[in-house]
Enzyme design. Structure first.
Site, PDB file in Angstrom:
ATOM      1  N   ASP A  89      -1.314  -1.069   6.083  1.00  0.00           N
ATOM      2  CA  ASP A  89      -1.479  -0.373   7.466  1.00  0.00           C
ATOM      3  C   ASP A  89      -2.898  -0.403   7.909  1.00  0.00           C
ATOM      4  OD1 ASP A  89      -2.115   1.757   5.568  1.00  0.00           O
ATOM      5  OD2 ASP A  89      -2.039   3.289   6.934  1.00  0.00           O
ATOM      6  N   ASP A 117       0.672  -1.313   0.064  1.00  0.00           N
ATOM      7  CA  ASP A 117      -0.048  -0.014  -0.024  1.00  0.00           C
ATOM      8  C   ASP A 117       0.925   1.307  -0.116  1.00  0.00           C
ATOM      9  OD1 ASP A 117      -2.569   1.607   0.414  1.00  0.00           O
ATOM     10  OD2 ASP A 117      -1.536   1.779   2.569  1.00  0.00           O
ATOM     11  N   ASP A 141      -0.138   5.015   1.036  1.00  0.00           N
ATOM     12  CA  ASP A 141      -0.377   6.069   1.956  1.00  0.00           C
ATOM     13  C   ASP A 141      -0.212   5.425   3.447  1.00  0.00           C
ATOM     14  OD1 ASP A 141      -0.699   8.809   0.715  1.00  0.00           O
ATOM     15  OD2 ASP A 141      -2.344   7.657  -0.418  1.00  0.00           O
TER      16      ASP A 141
END
Length: 200
Positions: free
Chosen positions: A172, A16, A18
């Site tokens: 995250d 991922d 961001d």
């Protein structure tokens, strides 16, 4: 702190962007607050992180419903991205993830799998000089079903030519971890900014 990886002989890393490669979530939140303030809309920080991984259009639509507003989705989304781009000089990488990128670069292929626009992803990675590390970018518009659907991760595996079971996902958000699991991929959860700060 270090980021331990699950056991396995992985042939590709899928990241991922961001909050995973780039420590951008605080900057994104500030941009959201500024963009939404123009419409008199509040977005509590706790809710922002709880909604991590959701598409921008979905966030704006849900905020409209919660607050009885009619914010134009495209206008607010463009404004949020414009404000985020202004903050790029403040952007840093997530050190624990950057260490794995530097360690494995050149040995196995990397892909980014993001819900952000291609423009946003390339701007973030370009700012940190990391864009050329990734053989594939899968961004909003490249797939139809967002995380937790596995479509985006499976597309990235196909583009790299690596079976899903041989891919390791760095994420995250809970939605991202769910998507990786649904794709049949191992995953490692990247701690949130306050978790990394507490550990430090």
């Amino acid at each position: 702190m270090s980021l331990p990886l699950p056991p396995g002989d992985f042939r590709a890393y899928l990241f991922d962007c961001d909050g995973t490669i780039v420590d951008s979530m605080p900057l994104h939140y500030a941009a959201w607050c500024s963009a939404l303030d123009e419409w008199g809309c509040e977005f509590p920080e706790e809710l922002f992180y709880a909604w991590g991984g959701r598409p921008i259009a979905d966030i704006i639509a849900t905020l409209n419903a919660r607050h009885g507003l009619t914010m134009p989705v495209d206008t607010v989304a463009r404004r949020q991205e414009e404000l985020y781009h202004r903050s790029l000089p403040e952007l840093t990488a997530v050190p624990e993830v950057l260490a794995h990128i530097e360690d494995a670069h050149g040995r196995i292929p990397f892909a980014v799998v993001s819900g952000s626009t291609r423009e946003g992803v390339t701007a973030s990675l370009g700012t940190l000089g990391l864009l050329d590390r990734f053989e594939a970018l899968v961004c909003a518009g490249d797939y139809t079903r967002p995380k937790p659907d596995p479509e985006a991760f499976l597309l990235a595996a196909r583009r790299l030519g690596v079976p899903p079971a041989d891919c390791l996902v760095f994420e995250d958000t809970e939605l991202g971890i769910q998507a990786a699991t649904a794709a049949g991929m191992a995953s490692v959860r990247v701690p949130q900014p306050w978790e990394r700060a507490a550990a430090a």
